[in-house]
Design a protein around this motif. Sequence first.
Motif, mmCIF file in Angstrom:
data_model
loop_
_atom_site.group_PDB
_atom_site.id
_atom_site.type_symbol
_atom_site.label_atom_id
_atom_site.label_comp_id
_atom_site.label_asym_id
_atom_site.label_seq_id
_atom_site.Cartn_x
_atom_site.Cartn_y
_atom_site.Cartn_z
ATOM 1 N N GLN A 147 0.825 -1.217 0.000
ATOM 2 C CA GLN A 147 0.000 0.000 0.000
ATOM 3 C C GLN A 147 0.865 1.275 0.000
ATOM 4 N N ALA A 148 1.730 1.346 -0.988
ATOM 5 C CA ALA A 148 2.603 2.507 -1.161
ATOM 6 C C ALA A 148 2.019 3.417 -2.242
ATOM 7 N N ASP A 149 1.650 4.642 -1.845
ATOM 8 C CA ASP A 149 1.017 5.563 -2.790
ATOM 9 C C ASP A 149 1.812 5.780 -4.082
ATOM 10 N N PRO A 150 3.140 5.898 -4.021
ATOM 11 C CA PRO A 150 3.883 6.138 -5.267
ATOM 12 C C PRO A 150 3.698 5.044 -6.317
ATOM 13 N N THR A 151 3.343 3.829 -5.877
ATOM 14 C CA THR A 151 3.137 2.756 -6.855
ATOM 15 C C THR A 151 1.814 2.923 -7.600
ATOM 16 N N ILE A 152 0.899 3.706 -7.041
ATOM 17 C CA ILE A 152 -0.345 4.032 -7.755
ATOM 18 C C ILE A 152 -0.044 5.036 -8.861
ATOM 19 N N ILE A 161 -4.724 11.564 -5.414
ATOM 20 C CA ILE A 161 -5.011 10.280 -6.039
ATOM 21 C C ILE A 161 -6.513 9.994 -5.952
ATOM 22 N N ARG A 162 -7.090 9.537 -7.046
ATOM 23 C CA ARG A 162 -8.522 9.236 -7.084
ATOM 24 C C ARG A 162 -8.785 7.819 -6.571
ATOM 25 N N GLN A 163 -9.983 7.619 -6.054
ATOM 26 C CA GLN A 163 -10.363 6.299 -5.557
ATOM 27 C C GLN A 163 -10.291 5.259 -6.662
ATOM 28 N N SER A 164 -10.659 5.661 -7.871
ATOM 29 C CA SER A 164 -10.612 4.722 -8.995
ATOM 30 C C SER A 164 -9.181 4.295 -9.287
ATOM 31 N N GLU A 165 -8.220 5.177 -9.041
ATOM 32 C CA GLU A 165 -6.807 4.850 -9.274
ATOM 33 C C GLU A 165 -6.268 3.945 -8.177
ATOM 34 N N TYR A 211 1.879 -2.577 -10.914
ATOM 35 C CA TYR A 211 2.612 -1.677 -10.020
ATOM 36 C C TYR A 211 1.828 -1.313 -8.761
ATOM 37 N N ASN A 212 0.527 -1.208 -8.857
ATOM 38 C CA ASN A 212 -0.302 -0.700 -7.761
ATOM 39 C C ASN A 212 -0.313 -1.665 -6.581
ATOM 40 N N THR A 213 0.390 -1.314 -5.514
ATOM 41 C CA THR A 213 0.497 -2.192 -4.346
ATOM 42 C C THR A 213 -0.705 -2.081 -3.412
ATOM 43 N N TYR A 214 -1.722 -1.314 -3.826
ATOM 44 C CA TYR A 214 -3.003 -1.317 -3.115
ATOM 45 C C TYR A 214 -3.914 -2.396 -3.686
#
Length: 323
Positions: A224-229, A243-247, A254-257
């Motif tokens: 859950q690292a924002d930079p990966t979004i 950052i948008r919820q959709s993102e 890459y997105n760790t969320y």
Amino acid sequence: MRRLGCLILLAAAIIAVLVAGNYLYGWNASGPLENQRTIVIKSGSSLAMASQVMESEGVIKSADAFLTRAKILGGSEPIKAGEFKIPAGASNALILDILQGGKAVLRLLTIPEGTPSIIVHEKLMAEELLKGAFPVPAEGSVLPDSYSFERGEQRAAVLQRMQKAMRDTIAELWPKRSSSTVVKTPEEAVILAAIVEKETALARERRTVAGVYSNRIRKNMMLQADPTIIYPITRGKPLGRRIRQSEIAQVNDYNTYAMVGLPKGPIANPGRASIEAVLNPADTKALYFVADGKGGHMFSNTLEEHNRNVAKWFALRRERGEM
């Protein structure tokens, strides 16, 4: 006749002394430059070619005179190619010493820690003193640092030095890794180090942030690292908005969320300190962190403690008018 012969010999000797004195004086006397000037000697230039350049630039009075004196009075070392600073009033002797000594002007190009490769490419392409084109380098292949270059050098050659520095750094640090590191390969070390680099700019926090992510990997938790979004959206450039919820919910490599484990590749070029932090993370039980409003972070071991810290951060942002 004998007396006349002696007079002729004496006159010849005097003339020879005068000529020699003139050569010596002309070699060591102050030159015509009134102010310091930079000259460029191209690769493969002979001393004769360099002399012509210097005459046209007003560095010396006469190319022929300089060349003749240099052959008689100068050293035998070849001149170097590059960009050279010639001080005001430099003598012929000093100029040749500068050219033979290879004391070329070195310029620096700085790549800050955490710079993505797309910006590394832009910085190199924007440097007007370099030449040549090259593709955007692989993410994580460049070691952020200050690199010297010379006027007219190929951009690809400068990039190669940056990439070699990263390879050398990894080769040096990987054997020194701690048993507590969670990364299994040098490639994984760069991937995790890039996340650490983007999450904190404080040297004192790097190992702790690395420790948090190491703990999450051990527990099979999302990083859950924002930079990966942001990376898949901008290739590492600043997003320029929230950052948008959709993102956050976007599923990609890459997105760790939206995934467990490391991204498929680095999201930036990490510096040496962040790589060291990942290879020797802090011994901590923390699993969470959030900004403290002072440039650093508040770390917590439990979700309950983390939620309280998040509430503090949101309250501070509301006080600042940011929410």
